[in-house]
Each structure stands twice: as structure tokens, then as C-alpha cells.
Design a protein around this motif. Structure first.
Motif, PDB file in Angstrom:
ATOM      1  N   VAL A  23       0.811  -1.212   0.000  1.00 27.95           N
ATOM      2  CA  VAL A  23       0.000   0.000   0.000  1.00 27.95           C
ATOM      3  C   VAL A  23       0.852   1.273   0.000  1.00 27.95           C
ATOM      4  O   VAL A  23       0.330   2.365   0.176  1.00 27.95           O
ATOM      5  CB  VAL A  23      -0.980   0.008   1.191  1.00 27.95           C
ATOM      6  CG1 VAL A  23      -2.014  -1.104   1.041  1.00 27.95           C
ATOM      7  CG2 VAL A  23      -0.236  -0.094   2.514  1.00 27.95           C
ATOM      8  N   THR A  24       2.138   1.137  -0.216  1.00 27.24           N
ATOM      9  CA  THR A  24       3.014   2.319  -0.216  1.00 27.24           C
ATOM     10  C   THR A  24       2.604   3.363  -1.247  1.00 27.24           C
ATOM     11  O   THR A  24       2.541   4.545  -0.908  1.00 27.24           O
ATOM     12  CB  THR A  24       4.493   1.896  -0.400  1.00 27.24           C
ATOM     13  OG1 THR A  24       4.834   0.962   0.622  1.00 27.24           O
ATOM     14  CG2 THR A  24       5.416   3.097  -0.330  1.00 27.24           C
ATOM     15  N   PRO A  25       2.299   2.994  -2.490  1.00 29.28           N
ATOM     16  CA  PRO A  25       1.892   4.031  -3.450  1.00 29.28           C
ATOM     17  C   PRO A  25       0.635   4.782  -3.003  1.00 29.28           C
ATOM     18  O   PRO A  25       0.585   6.017  -3.083  1.00 29.28           O
ATOM     19  CB  PRO A  25       1.644   3.253  -4.750  1.00 29.28           C
ATOM     20  CG  PRO A  25       2.462   2.007  -4.612  1.00 29.28           C
ATOM     21  CD  PRO A  25       2.423   1.670  -3.146  1.00 29.28           C
ATOM     22  N   GLU A  26      -0.359   4.063  -2.513  1.00 28.30           N
ATOM     23  CA  GLU A  26      -1.590   4.716  -2.062  1.00 28.30           C
ATOM     24  C   GLU A  26      -1.340   5.609  -0.850  1.00 28.30           C
ATOM     25  O   GLU A  26      -1.888   6.716  -0.762  1.00 28.30           O
ATOM     26  CB  GLU A  26      -2.655   3.655  -1.724  1.00 28.30           C
ATOM     27  CG  GLU A  26      -3.172   2.896  -2.920  1.00 28.30           C
ATOM     28  CD  GLU A  26      -2.277   1.731  -3.366  1.00 28.30           C
ATOM     29  OE1 GLU A  26      -2.631   1.081  -4.352  1.00 28.30           O
ATOM     30  OE2 GLU A  26      -1.216   1.468  -2.739  1.00 28.30           O
ATOM     31  N   ALA A  27      -0.503   5.145   0.078  1.00 31.04           N
ATOM     32  CA  ALA A  27      -0.199   5.933   1.272  1.00 31.04           C
ATOM     33  C   ALA A  27       0.551   7.205   0.894  1.00 31.04           C
ATOM     34  O   ALA A  27       0.317   8.264   1.485  1.00 31.04           O
ATOM     35  CB  ALA A  27       0.631   5.094   2.240  1.00 31.04           C
ATOM     36  N   THR A  28       1.433   7.126  -0.074  1.00 34.69           N
ATOM     37  CA  THR A  28       2.191   8.285  -0.519  1.00 34.69           C
ATOM     38  C   THR A  28       1.269   9.283  -1.234  1.00 34.69           C
ATOM     39  O   THR A  28       1.296  10.485  -0.947  1.00 34.69           O
ATOM     40  CB  THR A  28       3.333   7.866  -1.461  1.00 34.69           C
ATOM     41  OG1 THR A  28       4.170   6.924  -0.755  1.00 34.69           O
ATOM     42  CG2 THR A  28       4.176   9.057  -1.884  1.00 34.69           C
ATOM     43  N   LEU A  29       0.441   8.786  -2.126  1.00 35.07           N
ATOM     44  CA  LEU A  29      -0.492   9.662  -2.840  1.00 35.07           C
ATOM     45  C   LEU A  29      -1.490  10.335  -1.904  1.00 35.07           C
ATOM     46  O   LEU A  29      -1.951  11.455  -2.177  1.00 35.07           O
ATOM     47  CB  LEU A  29      -1.240   8.871  -3.918  1.00 35.07           C
ATOM     48  CG  LEU A  29      -0.393   8.448  -5.121  1.00 35.07           C
ATOM     49  CD1 LEU A  29      -1.179   7.502  -6.013  1.00 35.07           C
ATOM     50  CD2 LEU A  29       0.075   9.672  -5.899  1.00 35.07           C
ATOM     51  N   ALA A  30      -1.794   9.701  -0.792  1.00 37.89           N
ATOM     52  CA  ALA A  30      -2.758  10.266   0.159  1.00 37.89           C
ATOM     53  C   ALA A  30      -2.223  11.522   0.835  1.00 37.89           C
ATOM     54  O   ALA A  30      -3.007  12.348   1.318  1.00 37.89           O
ATOM     55  CB  ALA A  30      -3.145   9.227   1.204  1.00 37.89           C
ATOM     56  N   VAL A  31      -0.902  11.685   0.886  1.00 37.18           N
ATOM     57  CA  VAL A  31      -0.326  12.835   1.601  1.00 37.18           C
ATOM     58  C   VAL A  31       0.503  13.760   0.710  1.00 37.18           C
ATOM     59  O   VAL A  31       0.941  14.811   1.162  1.00 37.18           O
ATOM     60  CB  VAL A  31       0.526  12.391   2.805  1.00 37.18           C
ATOM     61  CG1 VAL A  31      -0.326  11.647   3.809  1.00 37.18           C
ATOM     62  CG2 VAL A  31       1.720  11.557   2.366  1.00 37.18           C
ATOM     63  N   ALA A  32       0.726  13.377  -0.522  1.00 39.90           N
ATOM     64  CA  ALA A  32       1.572  14.182  -1.422  1.00 39.90           C
ATOM     65  C   ALA A  32       0.731  14.819  -2.498  1.00 39.90           C
ATOM     66  O   ALA A  32      -0.301  14.288  -2.904  1.00 39.90           O
ATOM     67  CB  ALA A  32       2.650  13.296  -2.050  1.00 39.90           C
ATOM     68  N   ASP A  33       1.191  15.961  -2.956  1.00 39.48           N
ATOM     69  CA  ASP A  33       0.555  16.580  -4.117  1.00 39.48           C
ATOM     70  C   ASP A  33       1.628  17.182  -5.004  1.00 39.48           C
ATOM     71  O   ASP A  33       2.755  17.350  -4.599  1.00 39.48           O
ATOM     72  CB  ASP A  33      -0.493  17.616  -3.714  1.00 39.48           C
ATOM     73  CG  ASP A  33       0.066  18.693  -2.805  1.00 39.48           C
ATOM     74  OD1 ASP A  33       1.214  19.131  -2.995  1.00 39.48           O
ATOM     75  OD2 ASP A  33      -0.641  19.110  -1.893  1.00 39.48           O
ATOM     76  N   LYS A  34       1.231  17.476  -6.190  1.00 42.66           N
ATOM     77  CA  LYS A  34       2.179  18.001  -7.167  1.00 42.66           C
ATOM     78  C   LYS A  34       2.298  19.503  -7.018  1.00 42.66           C
ATOM     79  O   LYS A  34       1.332  20.194  -6.788  1.00 42.66           O
ATOM     80  CB  LYS A  34       1.668  17.648  -8.569  1.00 42.66           C
ATOM     81  CG  LYS A  34       2.614  18.036  -9.651  1.00 42.66           C
ATOM     82  CD  LYS A  34       2.098  17.523 -10.965  1.00 42.66           C
ATOM     83  CE  LYS A  34       2.995  17.948 -12.093  1.00 42.66           C
ATOM     84  NZ  LYS A  34       2.519  17.520 -13.369  1.00 42.66           N
TER      85      LYS A  34
END
Length: 101
Positions: free
Chosen positions: A90-101
């Protein structure tokens, strides 16, 4: 001007190794030491390492990423590990949940 004549700004780098088994002590984490060795050769800046070894749980990964940026003030955060390309990772989902471009 040579690199020895330059002054390099100190940086804080967060390293997160995501592994259920390593975080529970089943085996030694190799991800963080490998990243430190590689980055240590690549950078001239003085580095403060902020390391975390955590299980592969989405909420914990997201919380750790937030902590390293918002509380620890890391200039860069790298992750390693995870279970690989599998539904459990779930690393990609966890990262996308807190990061933005």
C-alpha cells in the motif's frame, strides 16, 4: 571553483524502510543502510538522516511521511521496501494520500 572550495547547505533526509518482517525483527533491514551509503557518495552536503523502519500499513506510512516533512523538516524523503507489486503493498496509495504536485 572546485567542490572542495564550495560551501554546501546542510540537508535533512528522511529514509523510510517499509517492511512488515524487518519492522517486527524477523530480519535486519538492509534498505536504510543501502540508501545512506548511496546518497552519502552522491551528495557533498552535510546530511542529517531521519530514519524510520515501519510495517506496510497505509495509515502508518502516511503518518510517517507527514511527520518527516511537517515535524522533522526533511528536505527529501525516500521510501524503500514494501511487499512489491502485490495487493498487500500500500506504499503508493499511502504516498499519494499525503503528497501533491
Amino acid at each position: 571553483m572546485t567542490t572542495s572550495e564550495l560551501s554546501f547547505e546542510p540537508v535533512r533526509i528522511g529514509l523510510v524502510s517499509i517492511s512488515d518482517r524487518a519492522s517486527s525483527g524477523v530480519y535486519e533491514d538492509k534498505g536504510i543502510p543501502a540508501l545512506q551509503a548511496w546518497l552519502g557518495r552522491a551528495l557533498h552536503n552535510p546530511v542529517t538522516w531521519v530514519c524510520r523502519l515501519i510495517p506496510d500499513e497505509q495509515d502508518g506510512i502516511s503518518a510517517t511521511l507527514r511527520e518527516l516533512v511537517d515535524t522533522e523538516g526533511c528536505n527529501l524523503v525516500l521510501t524503500t521496501g514494501g511487499t512489491g507489486p502485490a495487493p498487500r503493498d500500500v506504499t503508493p496509495e499511502a504516498t499519494l494520500a499525503v503528497a501533491d504536485k
